[in-house]
Design an enzyme around this catalytic site. Structure first.
Site, PDB file in Angstrom:
ATOM      1  N   ARG A 338       0.836  -1.205   0.000  1.00  0.00           N
ATOM      2  CA  ARG A 338       0.000   0.000   0.000  1.00  0.00           C
ATOM      3  C   ARG A 338       0.873   1.259   0.000  1.00  0.00           C
ATOM      4  NH1 ARG A 338      -2.108  -1.392   5.933  1.00  0.00           N
ATOM      5  NH2 ARG A 338      -0.450  -0.444   7.164  1.00  0.00           N
ATOM      6  N   GLU A 340       2.506   3.034   1.802  1.00  0.00           N
ATOM      7  CA  GLU A 340       3.213   3.178   3.070  1.00  0.00           C
ATOM      8  C   GLU A 340       4.646   2.658   2.863  1.00  0.00           C
ATOM      9  OE1 GLU A 340       1.944   3.066   7.712  1.00  0.00           O
ATOM     10  OE2 GLU A 340       0.548   2.431   6.200  1.00  0.00           O
ATOM     11  N   TRP A 399       8.301   1.433  19.692  1.00  0.00           N
ATOM     12  CA  TRP A 399       8.801   1.758  18.341  1.00  0.00           C
ATOM     13  C   TRP A 399      10.219   2.324  18.520  1.00  0.00           C
ATOM     14  CZ3 TRP A 399       4.121   0.146  18.846  1.00  0.00           C
ATOM     15  CH2 TRP A 399       3.417  -0.304  17.757  1.00  0.00           C
ATOM     16  N   GLU A 608      -1.457  -8.441   8.647  1.00  0.00           N
ATOM     17  CA  GLU A 608      -1.339  -7.339   9.609  1.00  0.00           C
ATOM     18  C   GLU A 608      -2.313  -7.531  10.774  1.00  0.00           C
ATOM     19  OE1 GLU A 608      -2.451  -3.558   7.900  1.00  0.00           O
ATOM     20  OE2 GLU A 608      -1.310  -2.463   9.410  1.00  0.00           O
TER      21      GLU A 608
HETATM   22  C1  BGC Z   1       1.936   0.503   9.941  1.00  0.00           C
HETATM   23  C2  BGC Z   1       2.311  -0.320  11.125  1.00  0.00           C
HETATM   24  C3  BGC Z   1       3.009   0.625  12.047  1.00  0.00           C
HETATM   25  C4  BGC Z   1       1.929   1.549  12.526  1.00  0.00           C
HETATM   26  C5  BGC Z   1       2.276   2.451  13.625  1.00  0.00           C
HETATM   27  C6  BGC Z   1       0.899   1.465  10.399  1.00  0.00           C
HETATM   28  O1  BGC Z   1       0.365   2.236   9.417  1.00  0.00           O
HETATM   29  O2  BGC Z   1       1.563  -0.264   8.860  1.00  0.00           O
HETATM   30  O3  BGC Z   1       2.832  -1.520  10.903  1.00  0.00           O
HETATM   31  O4  BGC Z   1       3.773   0.078  13.033  1.00  0.00           O
HETATM   32  O5  BGC Z   1       1.338   2.239  11.464  1.00  0.00           O
HETATM   33  O6  BGC Z   1       1.221   2.616  14.366  1.00  0.00           O
END
Ligand code: BGC
Length: 721
Positions: A338, A340, A399, A608
């Site tokens: 996607r 991202e 993170w 996911e």
């Molecule tokens: C991603 C996740 C990421 C997250 C953070 C998403 O859009 O695909 O894998 O860790 O955002 O909240």
């Protein structure tokens, strides 16, 4: 030295069309060696006399460009003739494509290349040919190229000459140029279609049987002007129709316009995440045999292998390997399909251990840690994605902790103190940042705003105990953040001691964090809270918390509720605290939510969401639904290190010695795991025969084998128990 060459750009803005920078080179003497160094603000493909130089797809790779831009050096001695044409094709890539549109400082940089050819002749003389205004610029047949959107290629387009290149050494500092650090991204598996069919909607679709990242190659005989338009998807919907609404704004398609004759085409400066393609336009004579899918990923060496007595667990393991390959395209990404495809720190952090059992990730993560160091802010915080193409603010717990967890994992597996030395300052600044960013000393607490969706913290992302409409699970965010504060501090202390630093100040800090944590968080209400307290040693009452966790799971019918943060440690805390049977029940669970639920629903990669496809066939909403997110594949490191029991040792890091403490389970039946290390291959296997477990262990180094709590000290060799 490439730094003495000039950056050159086109004299005319070429818009979406990819320019080509060219130079004629005549060689009158016998060449001993010729070395070409190149990089670009975008992605490039160099050709000499029409042949591709090197096999790096998407060179120069993806880095934190403001600080680091890799250049590649190729030996082209055998490619040179007496008359030569060097062409460098330039696409927008990560640097100037839609992915980095928010960061105008890099995205608005002109499309430029810099290159230097060093020729040594047999007569001892040398010649240097570098990019300057004697190079010429023309259009290519790549009319558009974008990582998110795909490519438009007109094989019969007329080439326009734009004249000489313009020297432009002002827009980008040469101090950012660094030699290649990461692995090359290269082509790997070539996959033939499984079937071609017409969907209920009447669309022509090809199934490759495997969700991959890469592209499709088409070989055909065509007429000039014949057009092939291809869209990509990971799944079919419940009616069997082509479905890619989950790609959001990423067009992920390519258009190829043929010339007359036999031809082979594959997209150049882009990649797609897909299992299916839809033929939106195609000539009549096209068939299934014209297509091949090619997987593209960082060229890491495979180090681990697992085979169990359960075909479904084996499939889960294969799916995890694929999600790793598909998301290790120079940076560890969340997903490959996607709009991202970013280097999310949390995803990388939860998966790094599994990744490093599967493949040798030393170079891959070594390079990405360089980008992480470059992106760390002055206050010690780090963006949640690296490179920070979206200019995200803030740092979320779990993170940002990639800063400590990933270097530590690299040290444990590869045993090199250098990785700790290189990253120690970053790790320390991260812990200091947390210390300064809290309402309550020795914890990491935040405002209610910071705990809201898209506030600072992501919490136990995508956990199933999330309130309706939220992605954030119910585990208390201050609990999670404080637990990771403790964990990062603990890692920092261990790392510092190994490289000879005085860590006494941080040891005091750690004691205070742990004591404050224990006094503050006395009750646990979610699976993830129990998991973190147990895994990070933040409770004095492990048996009670483990019992509580086990009860939560068993009373719910052996069902997990955990998200990104809790899941990677879930099976460990069960098996380490007397509940191996429950750990296996979760591993082998086939009902929703579980790993094998996905396998039963035809997954070929890791989803996911636990419920990416629901039992009734409905799909998770389009705004956040990838079928290729490796995070939950992190269960595989439990297979290697608990089920098969191959564990590194802190005091003999890099597998100089090993502990093998496997956990047999009759329902799984057997496991056989191997791991290639710097010292040789470690193998651990067990199998049930009737009621008896047979163990076979092969070790290249001294090993401590633990069977039924009994320790056996063995040296190099093959052993049966
Ligand atoms: C991603 C996740 C990421 C997250 C953070 C998403 O859009 O695909 O894998 O860790 O955002 O909240």
């Amino acid at each position: 030295m490439i730094k003495s060459a000039n950056w050159i750009c086109s004299p005319i803005d070429t818009g979406d069309v990819c320019p080509v920078f060219s130079k004629d080179i005549s060689i009158g003497k016998s060449v001993r060696s010729a070395v070409l160094s190149i990089t670009a603000t975008g992605v490039y493909e160099a050709r000499i006399n029409g042949s591709r130089v090197g096999n790096f797809i998407l060179a120069p790779g993806c880095t934190a460009y403001k600080a680091r831009l890799q250049y590649q050096t190729y030996d082209i001695t055998d490619m040179l003739e007496s008359e030569n044409m060097i062409d460098i094709f330039l696409g927008k890539g990560w640097y100037r494509g839609r992915i980095s549109a928010s960061d105008e400082e890099i995205n608005k940089t002109p499309g430029m290349v810099i290159a230097e050819l060093q020729i040594s002749y047999d007569d001892g003389s040398e010649q240097i040919i570098a990019t300057d205004n004697s190079w010429t610029v023309s259009t290519s047949r790549i009319l558009l190229s974008d990582i998110y959107d795909g490519e438009v290629y007109d094989a019969s387009a007329e080439i326009k000459q734009f004249g000489n290149a313009v020297i432009n050494n002002n827009d980008i500092s040469k101090s950012t140029l660094i030699p290649q650090e990461g692995e090359y991204v290269t082509e790997h598996e070539r996959i033939k279609p499984v079937k071609m069919f017409t969907t209920p909607k009447g669309e022509r679709v090809i199934d490759f049987g495997q969700n991959i990242a890469g592209y499709v190659s088409i070989e055909l005989t065509a007429n000039r002007g014949d057009k092939i338009v291809v869209s990509h998807a990971e799944i079919l919907d419940s009616e069997g129709n082509f479905y890619n609404a989950n790609y959001r704004s990423a067009k992920a398609r390519f258009e190829y316009i043929c010339y007359s004759g036999h031809q082979v085409y594959k997209p150049h400066f882009t990649f797609f995440g897909f299992r299916y393609i839809r033929l939106d336009e195609y000539p009549d004579n096209i068939g299934i045999d014209n297509f091949t899918a090619i997987a593209v990923y960082s060229d890491m060496k495979r180090t681990g292998n697992i085979k169990t007595g359960s075909e479904k667990v084996n499939k889960l393991y294969e799916n995890t390997l694929w999600s790793q390959r598909d998301n290790f395209i120079d940076i560890p990404t969340d997903c490959p399909q996607r709009d991202e495809r970013l280097g999310w720190l949390g995803d990388a952090q939860v998966f790094v251990k599994t990744a490093s059992y599967n493949y040798d990730t030393k170079k891959f993560f070594g390079k990405w840690l360089g980008d992480l160091r470059a992106e760390q802010r002055k206050d010690g915080s780090v963006p949640n994605t690296v490179p920070n193409f979206w200019l995200l603010n803030g740092s979320s717990a779990a993170w940002g902790d990639a800063v400590t967890i990933i270097p530590w994992q690299m040290y444990m597996f590869y045993g090199k103190e250098d990785i700790l030395k290189q990253n120690f300052d970053m790790m320390k600044k991260w812990v200091d940042y947390i210390t300064s960013d809290t309402f309550e000393e020795y914890l990491w607490t935040s405002s209610e705003d910071d705990k809201r969706l898209w506030g600072k913290h992501y919490g136990d992302w995508l956990a199933l105990d999330a309130p309706y409409g939220s992605y954030i699970g119910s585990a208390d965010i201050d609990f999670i953040a404080s637990a990771f504060y403790a964990y990062s501090t603990e890692i920092l202390i261990k790392a510092g001691k190994i490289i000879g630093k005085d860590m006494s100040e941080y040891e005091k800090l750690y004691q205070n964090i742990v004591a404050t944590f224990k006094n503050t968080f006395t009750e646990y209400s979610t699976q993830t809270e129990c998991v973190l307290a147990l895994y990070f040693n933040l409770t004095d009452n492990k048996p009670e918390i483990a019992r509580q966790l086990n009860d939560m799971i068993v009373s719910g019918g052996n069902k997990l509720q955990t998200g990104f943060v809790g899941t990677p440690y879930l099976l460990y805390v069960l098996s380490e605290n007397g509940y191996s049977e429950t750990a296996y029940s979760l591993l082998l669970q086939e009902e929703y939510p579980s790993w094998l639920y996905e396998v039963n629903h035809g997954a070929t990669t890791i989803w996911e969401h636990w419920d990416g496809i629901r039992d009734d066939g409905k799909l998770w909403s389009t705004d956040m639904n990838s079928y290729n997110h490796y995070a939950y594949g992190s269960v595989c490191d439990w297979l290697y290190s608990a089920a098969a029991g191959i564990k590194p040792i802190e005091t003999a890091a890099g597998f100089k010695e090993v502990i093998i403490a496997s956990i047999p389970d009759k329902r799984l039946g057997s496991i056989s795991a191997t791991l290639d290390t710097a010292y040789g291959t470690i193998k651990s296997s067990w199998r049930y025969e009737g009621g008896t477990v047979h163990y076979e262990i092969e070790t290249p180094v001294n090993a401590t084998v633990i069977i039924n709590s009994e320790k056996h000290f063995i040296s190099k060799g093959i052993y049966r128990f």
